[in-house]
Design an enzyme around this catalytic site. Structure first.
Site, PDB file in Angstrom:
ATOM      1  N   LYS A 253      13.835  46.915  36.342  1.00  0.00           N
ATOM      2  CA  LYS A 253      14.921  46.204  36.281  1.00  0.00           C
ATOM      3  C   LYS A 253      14.142  44.554  35.761  1.00  0.00           C
ATOM      4  CE  LYS A 253      14.510  45.119  41.113  1.00  0.00           C
ATOM      5  NZ  LYS A 253      15.224  45.578  42.436  1.00  0.00           N
TER       6      LYS A 253
ATOM      7  N   TYR B 187       6.634  12.158  34.463  1.00  0.00           N
ATOM      8  CA  TYR B 187       8.155  11.720  35.242  1.00  0.00           C
ATOM      9  C   TYR B 187       7.949  11.381  36.589  1.00  0.00           C
ATOM     10  CZ  TYR B 187      10.299  13.622  30.820  1.00  0.00           C
ATOM     11  OH  TYR B 187      10.861  13.750  29.685  1.00  0.00           O
TER      12      TYR B 187
HETATM   13  C1  LIG Z   1      13.952  46.180  43.139  1.00  0.00           C
HETATM   14  C2  LIG Z   1      13.973  47.455  44.207  1.00  0.00           C
HETATM   15  C3  LIG Z   1      12.935  48.023  44.510  1.00  0.00           C
HETATM   16  C4  LIG Z   1      11.572  47.761  44.119  1.00  0.00           C
HETATM   17  O1  LIG Z   1      11.121  46.788  44.970  1.00  0.00           O
HETATM   18  P1  LIG Z   1       9.669  46.219  45.023  1.00  0.00           P
HETATM   19  O2  LIG Z   1       9.617  45.508  46.203  1.00  0.00           O
HETATM   20  O3  LIG Z   1       9.402  45.503  43.738  1.00  0.00           O
HETATM   21  O4  LIG Z   1       8.781  47.513  45.186  1.00  0.00           O
HETATM   22  C5  LIG Z   1      13.304  49.311  44.785  1.00  0.00           C
HETATM   23  N1  LIG Z   1      14.688  49.599  45.422  1.00  0.00           N
HETATM   24  C6  LIG Z   1      15.477  48.815  45.106  1.00  0.00           C
HETATM   25  C7  LIG Z   1      17.060  49.343  45.454  1.00  0.00           C
HETATM   26  C8  LIG Z   1      15.618  47.661  44.663  1.00  0.00           C
HETATM   27  O5  LIG Z   1      16.512  46.811  44.167  1.00  0.00           O
END
Ligand SMILES: *Cc1c(COP(=O)(O)O)cnc(C)c1O
Length: 368
Positions: free
Chosen positions: A35, A254
Site C-alpha cells: 500500500k 529561516y
Molecule cells: C499496513 C498493514 C500491514 C503491514 O504492517 P507492517 O507493520 O508494515 O508489517 C498488515 N496488515 C494491515 C491490516 C495493515 O494495514
C-alpha cells in the site's frame, strides 16, 4: 540527471527481505503489503521485485486497480474493502479479495448480484479498536455471509495493535481472542504484520501480512534492521549545491535556529521537506558525506538544508550526500525527527527521481 535528489530502490534487497519472511515462518503463505505506493518505494518496482509473494495487499481499491493496470495477475487483497456499489463492481471485475469490516459493506454485498462472486476477509477487532466487528458478532455474520451468493469464500482476519513491543501482553491476548473464533469454519485466516511474525510465534499462523520488514526496516523500536537480518531497500541522496564560509556568531537559515560557534564552512544540500526530508529534524541530525557524519545546522527549508561542514573543510559543490540508506539507517533519522521510518519512507514526494537498482548479493556478504 543534475543535482536533484534521488532514491535508489534495491530490488535484490526486496527479494532478500522476502526470503527473510519465509525463513521466519516456513511454509506460511503471505500477502506482501505494498500500500501507499509500496511504502513510498514505487508500487510497480516493488511488485516486480516481490513476484515470489503469494499475493499483494493494498489499502484501497484504487491501488488494487492500479496494480491490475500494471499487468499484475496475482491475488490482491483490499485491506479497507469497498464503500459503494461501483467500487464493489470494479473489485469483482478485477478479481480482488475484500476485507469486510463494517455493516454497510455487508449490505452492499447482499444487495449486489451473484455474478463473479468475491472472496471476503471478515475483519474482527480483537483489541485494536480501529476496524472490525466485535468477536461476539462473528458467528452470526459468518452465517449471513455463507448464505450470500456474492461471496465465494469466507476468511477471517484481525490486526495487531502493539506487536512492535515484544513485552506487551496485548499481542498474546489478541491472538487468544482470535483463536477462540474457531467454531466457524473459515477457509483461511490471517493475523501477523511484520512485528507479529518476527516477534510473536503465536501470530505466525495462516496468511502473513508483512509490510515494513520487506523494505528493510525493523518493526521494533529496540532493534535494528541488521539485527533482524533485513537489508534497507531505499537509499535517499542529494548533492551539495553551495559551500559557504560563515563567521562566528552568524545564524543559518529561516529563524536563525543555528548559530555558528566559530568561523566555519556551511554546506547547502539540495533537498528539503518538499522532497520528503523531515522538517522536524533537529540540529545535529546526521547526514553522510564521504562516509563521515555531518550534523544538520538550522531549519530544513522546502528545497534545501544546511550542514556543519567543519569535518570536511575541502567539501565541494556536487558531492553526494546520503540522507538515509547505506551507512545511515532511516530509523535513526526518524528518531531525530520525532517520527517513525514508515512515515519518512511514505513521504518521499514525486519530485524525487526514483532509480531501481539490483545490487549484487555478494557486496553484502553473508547474512541469510
Ligand atoms: C499496513 C498493514 C500491514 C503491514 O504492517 P507492517 O507493520 O508494515 O508489517 C498488515 N496488515 C494491515 C491490516 C495493515 O494495514
Amino acid at each position: 540527471m543534475g543535482f536533484a535528489p534521488r532514491a535508489t530502490i534495491d530490488q535484490a534487497a526486496l527479494r532478500h527481505n522476502l526470503r527473510r519472511v519465509r525463513q521466519a515462518a516456513p511454509g506460511q503463505p503471505l500477502w506482501a503489503v505494498i500500500k501507499a505506493n509500496g511504502y513510498g518505494h514505487g508500487m510497480a518496482t516493488v511488485a516486480r521485485a516481490l513476484e515470489a509473494a503469494d499475493g499483494f495487499a493494498v489499502a484501497r481499491i484504487e491501488e488494487a486497480l492500479r496494480l491490475r493496470g500494471l499487468g499484475v495477475e496475482k491475488p490482491l487483497l483490499v485491506l479497507e474493502g469497498v464503500s459503494d456499489a461501483a467500487d464493489l463492481e470494479q473489485a469483482r471485475q478485477a478479481g480482488c479479495e475484500l476485507v469486510l469490516h463494517q455493516p454497510g459493506q455487508l449490505e452492499l454485498l447482499e444487495s449486489s448480484g451473484s455474478g463473479s462472486p468475491v472472496r471476503v476477509w471478515l475483519k474482527v477487532d480483537t483489541g485494536m479498536h480501529r476496524l472490525g466487528f466485535r468477536p461476539a458478532e462473528v458467528a452470526d455474520l459468518a452465517e449471513l455471509l455463507a448464505a450470500c451468493p456474492a461471496v465465494s469464500e469466507l476468511n477471517l482476519m484481525t490486526h495487531l495493535a502493539n506487536a512492535d513491543d515484544p513485552a506487551d501482553p496485548m499481542t498474546a491476548e489478541q491472538c487468544a481472542r482470535f483463536a477462540q473464533l474457531n467454531t466457524t469454519p473459515f477457509s483461511r485466516r490471517s493475523i501477523a504484520n511484520s512485528a507479529g511474525l518476527l516477534g510473536h510465534p503465536e501470530s505466525r499462523r495462516g496468511w502473513l501480512r508483512p509490510g515494513i520488514m520487506l523494505y528493510g526496516v525493523s518493526p521494533f523500536a529496540e532493534s535494528t534492521a541488521a539485527a533482524e537480518g533485513l537489508r534497507p531497500v531505499m537509499h535517499f541522496s542529494a548533492r551539495v549545491i553551495a559551500v559557504n564560509r560563515c563567521a562566528a556568531g552568524e545564524r543559518v537559515g529561516y529563524g536563525g535556529r543555528y548559530t555558528c560557534p566559530e568561523s566555519m564552512p556551511v554546506a547547502v544540500v539540495g533537498v528539503g521537506y518538499g522532497d520528503g526530508y523531515p522538517r522536524h529534524a533537529g540540529d545535529g541530525t546526521p547526514l553522510l558525506i564521504r562516509g563521515q557524519r555531518l550534523p544538520l545546522a538550522g531549519r530544513v527549508s522546502m528545497d534545501m538544508l544546511c550542514v556543519d561542514a567543519r569535518r570536511l573543510p575541502d567539501l565541494r559543490v556536487g558531492e553526494e550526500v546520503t540522507l538515509w540508506g547505506d551507512g545511515l539507517p532511516v530509523e535513526e533519522i526518524a528518531r531525530a525527527a520525532g517520527t517513525i521510518a514508515y512515515e519518512l519512507l511514505c513521504g518521499i514526494t514525486g519530485r524525487v527521481e526514483f532509480v531501481p537498482v539490483d545490487r549484487e548479493e555478494a557486496a553484502h556478504g553473508p547474512g541469510g
